[in-house]
Design an enzyme around this catalytic site. Structure first.
Site, short mmCIF file in Angstrom:
data_model
loop_
_atom_site.label_atom_id
_atom_site.label_comp_id
_atom_site.label_asym_id
_atom_site.label_seq_id
_atom_site.Cartn_x
_atom_site.Cartn_y
_atom_site.Cartn_z
N SER A 120 0.79 -1.23 0.00
CA SER A 120 0.00 0.00 0.00
C SER A 120 0.82 1.28 0.00
O SER A 120 0.39 2.29 -0.53
CB SER A 120 -0.96 0.00 1.19
OG SER A 120 -0.26 -0.20 2.39
N HIS A 156 -5.22 -3.21 -2.91
CA HIS A 156 -4.74 -2.32 -3.98
C HIS A 156 -4.53 -3.08 -5.30
O HIS A 156 -3.94 -2.53 -6.23
CB HIS A 156 -3.43 -1.64 -3.56
CG HIS A 156 -3.61 -0.80 -2.34
ND1 HIS A 156 -4.00 0.53 -2.39
CD2 HIS A 156 -3.49 -1.12 -1.03
CE1 HIS A 156 -4.09 0.99 -1.15
NE2 HIS A 156 -3.79 0.01 -0.31
N LYS A 205 -11.67 1.05 -2.34
CA LYS A 205 -10.71 1.62 -3.30
C LYS A 205 -11.32 1.56 -4.71
O LYS A 205 -12.16 2.39 -5.02
CB LYS A 205 -9.38 0.91 -3.14
CG LYS A 205 -8.92 1.00 -1.65
CD LYS A 205 -7.59 0.41 -1.38
CE LYS A 205 -7.34 0.21 0.10
NZ LYS A 205 -7.47 1.34 0.98
N1 PMP Z 1 -5.41 -3.83 3.35
C1 PMP Z 1 -4.67 -2.91 2.72
C2 PMP Z 1 -3.43 -3.34 2.00
C3 PMP Z 1 -5.05 -1.57 2.75
O1 PMP Z 1 -4.29 -0.64 2.14
C4 PMP Z 1 -6.23 -1.19 3.43
C5 PMP Z 1 -6.71 0.24 3.50
N2 PMP Z 1 -5.78 1.22 3.39
C6 PMP Z 1 -6.97 -2.19 4.08
C7 PMP Z 1 -6.54 -3.49 4.01
C8 PMP Z 1 -8.21 -1.85 4.83
O2 PMP Z 1 -9.25 -1.57 3.98
P1 PMP Z 1 -10.52 -0.70 4.41
O3 PMP Z 1 -10.20 0.73 4.14
O4 PMP Z 1 -11.61 -1.22 3.56
O5 PMP Z 1 -10.76 -0.94 5.85
#
Ligand code: PMP
Length: 395
Positions: free
Chosen positions: A182, A210, A241
């Protein structure tokens, strides 16, 4: 001792506000889009994960409105009991099919999905092998499980193999990795991970938050990119996303998903996502299926940005994804840069400790399939001006 002592002593945010470089909690007064309104300014948004540009798509918005009119605003209960809508089931079936998996179920967020999947499937007799740069929700999911947790050096297959080789035969083994990391935008070394998993009898879980809508010719994710949809046992992802909504999912074999449905505490003891969120994400998925060219447009615009930043002599992490981090090295310099960019009409995200080591701070920029080249050209100019003016400012 008063439990609140540490709270009263915490002054990092206050100091940053007083010094004028606090970069968080800016307020939007418009939809999330390539250009947004924030605190009276029109700002080019290169800090969101709205990869396909669907958060403002009329069909997605309409789907949420129609679903709210039909089902109301909330389901007031767990999927397990009163909270399952036929819409949830319809979405799960379509998503499983899209991801080439037998089954799928929906959690309230991506974060909760990781908590709920990992804690349900990894128990006392198991070992989790987790990449050190995995997302915070994976860290917390592994803490919530009763399994032993072994972190391997980021993307270091030699380290992973050494650790797998030492693990006792009679332990269940799970390797967890982000599909696309991320913060750095790097792609996981899935082929190597899958072959190590085969060699040492481990299962593989990929967090494709992602990757969905981003990787693979049709946006089915990191496993599609590598042609490894069958080999990856568990795919987890989010609707926050590419799918322009809120919620998360697990896709896997029917047995695995059904086990999670009946054994995951964050799944069972939490309310299901409202119809509006499910309908918006489902419509976004349908648009992705109908318009796979959005995936290529996303990669093209990110590549255009990378070339533009390089042509200005800026140091970036050379990713192959729509996450393009630009080095700012030091924490205060990073926050000052973000604030100055905001004032110049460009929104970017600071990545500072603990998300990264102290001398490796970044501004994380991320792109949307619907960004125009004019918007990107403007952003490149502003970034170059601001970062050049901060040269030598190393606090
Ligand atoms: N996994 C990854 C790799 C993320 O980047 C994120 C959110 N930034 C999440 C899980 C969590 O997702 P959510 O925003 O739907 O809670």
């Amino acid at each position: 001792m008063d439990l609140f002592k540490k709270i009263y002593a915490y002054d990092t945010a206050k100091k940053a506000k007083e010094a004028g470089y606090y970069p968080y909690f800016h307020e939007l007064t418009s939809k999330q889009d390539t250009v947004v309104h924030m605190e009276g300014r029109e700002v080019i948004m290169i800090g969101s994960n709205n990869y396909l540009g669907l958060t403002s798509h009329p069909e997605v918005i309409q789907a949420a409105v129609d679903a709210t009119l039909k089902y109301g605003t909330g389901v007031s209960g767990s999927r397990f009991l009163n909270g399952t809508l036929n819409l949830h089931k319809e979405f799960e079936t379509e998503l499983a099919e899209f991801l080439n998996k037998e089954d799928c179920t929906i959690f309230s967020t991506g974060f909760q999905s990781n908590l709920g999947i990992i804690s349900a499937i990894a128990g006392r007799n198991d070992i989790i092998f987790s990449d050190k740069e995995n997302h915070a929700s994976i860290y917390d999911g592994t803490r919530l499980s009763y399994a032993e947790v072994i972190r391997f050096e980021h993307a270091d297959m030699k380290d992973l193999e050494e650790k797998l080789a030492k693990a006792p035969e009679n332990k269940g083994k799970l390797i967890i990795t982000d599909g696309v990391f991320s913060m750095s935008g790097e792609i996981a070394k899935l082929p190597e991970i899958v072959s190590l998993a085969k060699k040492y009898g481990a299962r593989v879980m990929v967090d494709d938050a992602h990757g969905l809508g981003v990787m693979g010719a049709r946006g089915r994710g990191t496993a599609e990119h590598f042609g490894l949809e069958k080999e990856v046992d568990i795919i987890m992802g989010t609707f926050s996303k590419s799918l322009a909504s809120l919620g998360g999912y697990v896709a896997a074999s029917h047995e695995v998903v059904d086990y999670i449905r009946h054994n995951s505490r964050p799944y069972i003891f939490s309310a299901a996502i409202p119809a509006a969120n499910a309908a918006a994400a489902l419509q976004a998925l349908r648009i992705l299926k109908r318009e796979p060219e959005r995936v290529q447009a996303l990669h093209d615009i990110a590549e255009y940005m990378r070339q533009g930043l390089k042509s200005k002599g800026l140091k970036i992490k050379d990713s192959k994804t729509p996450i393009v981090p630009i080095y700012t090295y030091m924490p205060i310099r990073t926050m000052v840069a973000c604030n100055q960019l905001f004032e110049q009409g460009v929104y970017v995200n600071p990545v500072i400790p603990p998300a990264t080591p102290i001398g490796e701070c970044l501004i994380r920029t991320s792109y949307t399939a619907t960004h125009t080249r004019e918007q990107i050209d403007q952003a490149i100019d502003r970034i170059s001006e601001v970062l050049t003016s901060l040269e030598g400012f190393n606090e």
